[in-house]
Design a protein around this motif. Sequence first.
Motif, PDB file in Angstrom:
ATOM      1  N   SER A 146       3.806  27.623 -10.814  1.00  0.00           N
ATOM      2  CA  SER A 146       3.619  29.059 -11.070  1.00  0.00           C
ATOM      3  C   SER A 146       2.615  29.892 -10.057  1.00  0.00           C
ATOM      4  N   ALA A 147       2.430  30.919  -9.692  1.00  0.00           N
ATOM      5  CA  ALA A 147       1.118  31.455  -8.840  1.00  0.00           C
ATOM      6  C   ALA A 147       0.495  31.176  -8.831  1.00  0.00           C
ATOM      7  N   GLY A 148      -0.534  30.468  -9.620  1.00  0.00           N
ATOM      8  CA  GLY A 148      -2.048  30.494  -9.070  1.00  0.00           C
ATOM      9  C   GLY A 148      -2.369  28.989  -8.852  1.00  0.00           C
ATOM     10  N   ALA A 149      -1.149  28.499  -8.579  1.00  0.00           N
ATOM     11  CA  ALA A 149      -1.351  27.065  -7.934  1.00  0.00           C
ATOM     12  C   ALA A 149      -2.260  26.512  -7.100  1.00  0.00           C
ATOM     13  N   ASP A 150      -3.292  25.774  -7.192  1.00  0.00           N
ATOM     14  CA  ASP A 150      -3.984  25.806  -5.902  1.00  0.00           C
ATOM     15  C   ASP A 150      -4.599  23.911  -4.708  1.00  0.00           C
ATOM     16  N   VAL A 151      -3.740  23.333  -4.558  1.00  0.00           N
ATOM     17  CA  VAL A 151      -3.213  22.238  -4.330  1.00  0.00           C
ATOM     18  C   VAL A 151      -4.918  22.029  -3.492  1.00  0.00           C
ATOM     19  N   PRO A 152      -5.495  21.664  -2.988  1.00  0.00           N
ATOM     20  CA  PRO A 152      -6.543  21.438  -2.178  1.00  0.00           C
ATOM     21  C   PRO A 152      -5.206  19.906  -1.721  1.00  0.00           C
ATOM     22  N   TRP A 153      -4.486  20.128  -0.651  1.00  0.00           N
ATOM     23  CA  TRP A 153      -3.344  19.261  -0.433  1.00  0.00           C
ATOM     24  C   TRP A 153      -4.503  18.456   0.982  1.00  0.00           C
ATOM     25  N   ARG A 154      -5.202  19.554   1.444  1.00  0.00           N
ATOM     26  CA  ARG A 154      -6.168  18.592   2.570  1.00  0.00           C
ATOM     27  C   ARG A 154      -7.216  17.667   2.336  1.00  0.00           C
ATOM     28  N   ASP A 155      -7.528  17.791   1.354  1.00  0.00           N
ATOM     29  CA  ASP A 155      -8.208  16.872   0.954  1.00  0.00           C
ATOM     30  C   ASP A 155      -7.879  15.741  -0.018  1.00  0.00           C
ATOM     31  N   VAL A 156      -6.844  15.670  -0.635  1.00  0.00           N
ATOM     32  CA  VAL A 156      -5.555  14.976  -1.481  1.00  0.00           C
ATOM     33  C   VAL A 156      -4.844  13.692   0.012  1.00  0.00           C
ATOM     34  N   SER A 157      -4.722  14.575   1.067  1.00  0.00           N
ATOM     35  CA  SER A 157      -4.085  13.919   1.949  1.00  0.00           C
ATOM     36  C   SER A 157      -4.931  12.902   2.818  1.00  0.00           C
ATOM     37  N   LEU A 158      -6.384  13.469   3.074  1.00  0.00           N
ATOM     38  CA  LEU A 158      -7.254  12.813   3.461  1.00  0.00           C
ATOM     39  C   LEU A 158      -8.309  11.770   2.841  1.00  0.00           C
ATOM     40  N   LEU A 218       0.561  -1.309  -0.227  1.00  0.00           N
ATOM     41  CA  LEU A 218       0.764  -0.008   0.074  1.00  0.00           C
ATOM     42  C   LEU A 218       0.851   1.059   0.236  1.00  0.00           C
ATOM     43  N   VAL A 219       1.325   1.681   0.936  1.00  0.00           N
ATOM     44  CA  VAL A 219       2.679   2.347   1.070  1.00  0.00           C
ATOM     45  C   VAL A 219       3.463   2.652  -0.089  1.00  0.00           C
ATOM     46  N   TRP A 220       4.193   1.505  -0.476  1.00  0.00           N
ATOM     47  CA  TRP A 220       4.832   1.668  -2.149  1.00  0.00           C
ATOM     48  C   TRP A 220       3.931   2.354  -3.393  1.00  0.00           C
ATOM     49  N   GLY A 221       2.625   1.846  -3.408  1.00  0.00           N
ATOM     50  CA  GLY A 221       2.347   2.473  -4.304  1.00  0.00           C
ATOM     51  C   GLY A 221       1.686   3.760  -4.009  1.00  0.00           C
ATOM     52  N   LEU A 222       0.773   3.901  -3.009  1.00  0.00           N
ATOM     53  CA  LEU A 222       0.736   5.571  -2.610  1.00  0.00           C
ATOM     54  C   LEU A 222       1.993   6.851  -2.666  1.00  0.00           C
ATOM     55  N   VAL A 223       2.582   6.112  -1.720  1.00  0.00           N
ATOM     56  CA  VAL A 223       3.970   7.120  -2.306  1.00  0.00           C
ATOM     57  C   VAL A 223       4.400   7.678  -3.530  1.00  0.00           C
ATOM     58  N   SER A 224       4.822   6.333  -4.753  1.00  0.00           N
ATOM     59  CA  SER A 224       5.320   6.502  -5.701  1.00  0.00           C
ATOM     60  C   SER A 224       4.915   7.365  -5.923  1.00  0.00           C
ATOM     61  N   GLY A 225       3.534   7.003  -6.243  1.00  0.00           N
ATOM     62  CA  GLY A 225       2.480   7.836  -7.229  1.00  0.00           C
ATOM     63  C   GLY A 225       2.401   8.496  -6.816  1.00  0.00           C
ATOM     64  N   ALA A 226       1.966   9.047  -5.637  1.00  0.00           N
ATOM     65  CA  ALA A 226       1.935  10.902  -5.636  1.00  0.00           C
ATOM     66  C   ALA A 226       3.495  11.707  -5.662  1.00  0.00           C
ATOM     67  N   ALA A 227       4.641  10.697  -5.177  1.00  0.00           N
ATOM     68  CA  ALA A 227       5.998  11.636  -5.300  1.00  0.00           C
ATOM     69  C   ALA A 227       5.945  11.819  -6.898  1.00  0.00           C
ATOM     70  N   ALA A 228       5.102  11.070  -8.418  1.00  0.00           N
ATOM     71  CA  ALA A 228       5.408  11.111  -9.007  1.00  0.00           C
ATOM     72  C   ALA A 228       4.699  11.766  -9.773  1.00  0.00           C
ATOM     73  N   ALA A 229       4.093  11.944  -9.264  1.00  0.00           N
ATOM     74  CA  ALA A 229       2.204  13.310  -9.793  1.00  0.00           C
ATOM     75  C   ALA A 229       2.248  14.270  -9.832  1.00  0.00           C
ATOM     76  N   LEU A 230       3.610  14.677  -8.507  1.00  0.00           N
ATOM     77  CA  LEU A 230       4.647  15.303  -8.299  1.00  0.00           C
ATOM     78  C   LEU A 230       5.445  15.854  -9.035  1.00  0.00           C
ATOM     79  N   LEU A 231       6.169  15.628  -9.164  1.00  0.00           N
ATOM     80  CA  LEU A 231       6.925  15.768 -10.099  1.00  0.00           C
ATOM     81  C   LEU A 231       6.448  16.164 -11.245  1.00  0.00           C
ATOM     82  N   ALA A 232       5.964  15.531 -12.186  1.00  0.00           N
ATOM     83  CA  ALA A 232       5.365  15.861 -13.062  1.00  0.00           C
ATOM     84  C   ALA A 232       4.309  16.752 -13.451  1.00  0.00           C
ATOM     85  N   MET A 233       3.768  17.094 -12.361  1.00  0.00           N
ATOM     86  CA  MET A 233       3.341  18.497 -11.869  1.00  0.00           C
ATOM     87  C   MET A 233       4.150  19.509 -12.130  1.00  0.00           C
ATOM     88  N   THR A 234       5.423  19.542 -11.432  1.00  0.00           N
ATOM     89  CA  THR A 234       6.082  20.549 -11.195  1.00  0.00           C
ATOM     90  C   THR A 234       5.826  21.723 -11.821  1.00  0.00           C
TER      91      THR A 234
END
Length: 488
Positions: free
Chosen positions: A444-456, A423-439
């Motif tokens: 950018s100044a207008g980025a507004d990621v709903p971190w709380r919703d994603v974390s929940l 579970l942890v391997w899948g969640l962490v690797s998928g999240a890290a790869a997505a954040l790198l892809a969306m760097t």
Amino acid sequence: GDDLPGGASRGSRWAFGSAIAGGILLLLVLTGLVPDAEAFGGISWNVVAFFLVGILLLTSALTGLSAWIARDRETAVRGSGVGALFRLALRNAARNRIRSVLTVGLISSATFVIVAVAAGHRDPSVEQPRFDSGNGGFPLVAESSQPILFDLNTDEGREQLNLRVDGDDELRALWNRTEVVPFRVNPGQDASCLNLYQSQLPTILGATPRMVARGGFKFSGVSGDNPWRLLETPLPDADGLPVYPAMGDLNTLQYSLHKGIGARIPVPNEREPVAWLEIVGAYDGSIFQGTLVVSEANFLRFFPDRSGYGWFLIGDRDPQSDSFSRADAGRVAELLESQLNRYGFDADFVADRLNAFLQVQNTYLTTFQTLGGLGLLLGTIGLGTVMLRNVLERRSELALLRAVGFRNGALAVIVLGENSLLLVWGLVSGAAAALLAMTPHLLSAGADVPWRDVSLLLGGVFAVGMLSALEAVRQAIRTPVLSTLRGE
């Protein structure tokens, strides 16, 4: 093939190769060797490169897991305590390596999509007016119900409109450095994302030579010091009709008009066209969503009876200045609305107008994120089902462990350890790869990621997965030792 001898080494080579390729591509982007130009559909090569780096990181994580859980399959598990139990859990994950890696691949891929979609949210209200952005350096946009015939930037025009600032030196100084850029308007259909229906001919704006010379805004698919000058470039006739250059917002062109750069739009309609508008450029995330922009000279050829100006951008006379605050813009808007109310003058913050446009996009992203989260939850329940199957397939092994002295708590650690690893391997690797892809977007100044919703959401996925594993633990503990061993 990974379960054959040498599968672990092949997995290591794939993981290492993917990591090296991703590192090289990332280095090329950071050193500026990848051009920040359009690749396709308004997407730059930098964005494409970062997305490929994210995919390579995800590939490296999966192949690395496959190599790691298989590298010591033939060595004995030594030691004692919780550490030894976790090593035994790792060995159990390698018992059916393809199944384990496939499970992690499904979870990581779903996590990649969910986090990448969530990272695409934007909030233009936090963006400062900037010359090369979607607001073009203008904090205010305004419209008037009656055309204004005089220049709001000259003393003569202000005198004709009886536009005066008396008794407030600070407001007078602010007004003297304010520029009002007018556009001629021919009303048309709403072609913004707020309209659910396809538009045929949206509102057309006529940009003055002053606006063309000023430039600004962010463009997609065009380059040059000032793409606005394309509006004044003559084009050859087509089908016996004159062709005039036009520009529109990328979202309006793609999703409302279904047009791209080089496409033509008949004016006034397809049945009785008198001219063509050819798209020569696209604004990227701009205040011009829902409209098409042509030069003032071409506008007057289309609509000679349209006098005056009815659409305005308001900001600092210095287009590179960033000192025009939201409070300053509010005072200017109040001044113009109060003294030009007979023209139906209505000013709005550009950031608020852009935010209204992006609410539709953000709503779609939230919907896809929610649907993806539900799919991920179902996939996690599927992981629990796989774990239960693994437990049932290993009943004799678990019974033997209990017979030689392993307590129920130790068996729970083994089963939960295997499940949490996947579970942890899948969640962490998928999240890290997505954040790198969306760097690029995250920076950018207008980025507004709903971190709380994603974390929940990801936390809920982990909780559901562990609860599913607990059911597998309960089944393992309930396994009768003697009857199971006798059956073997």
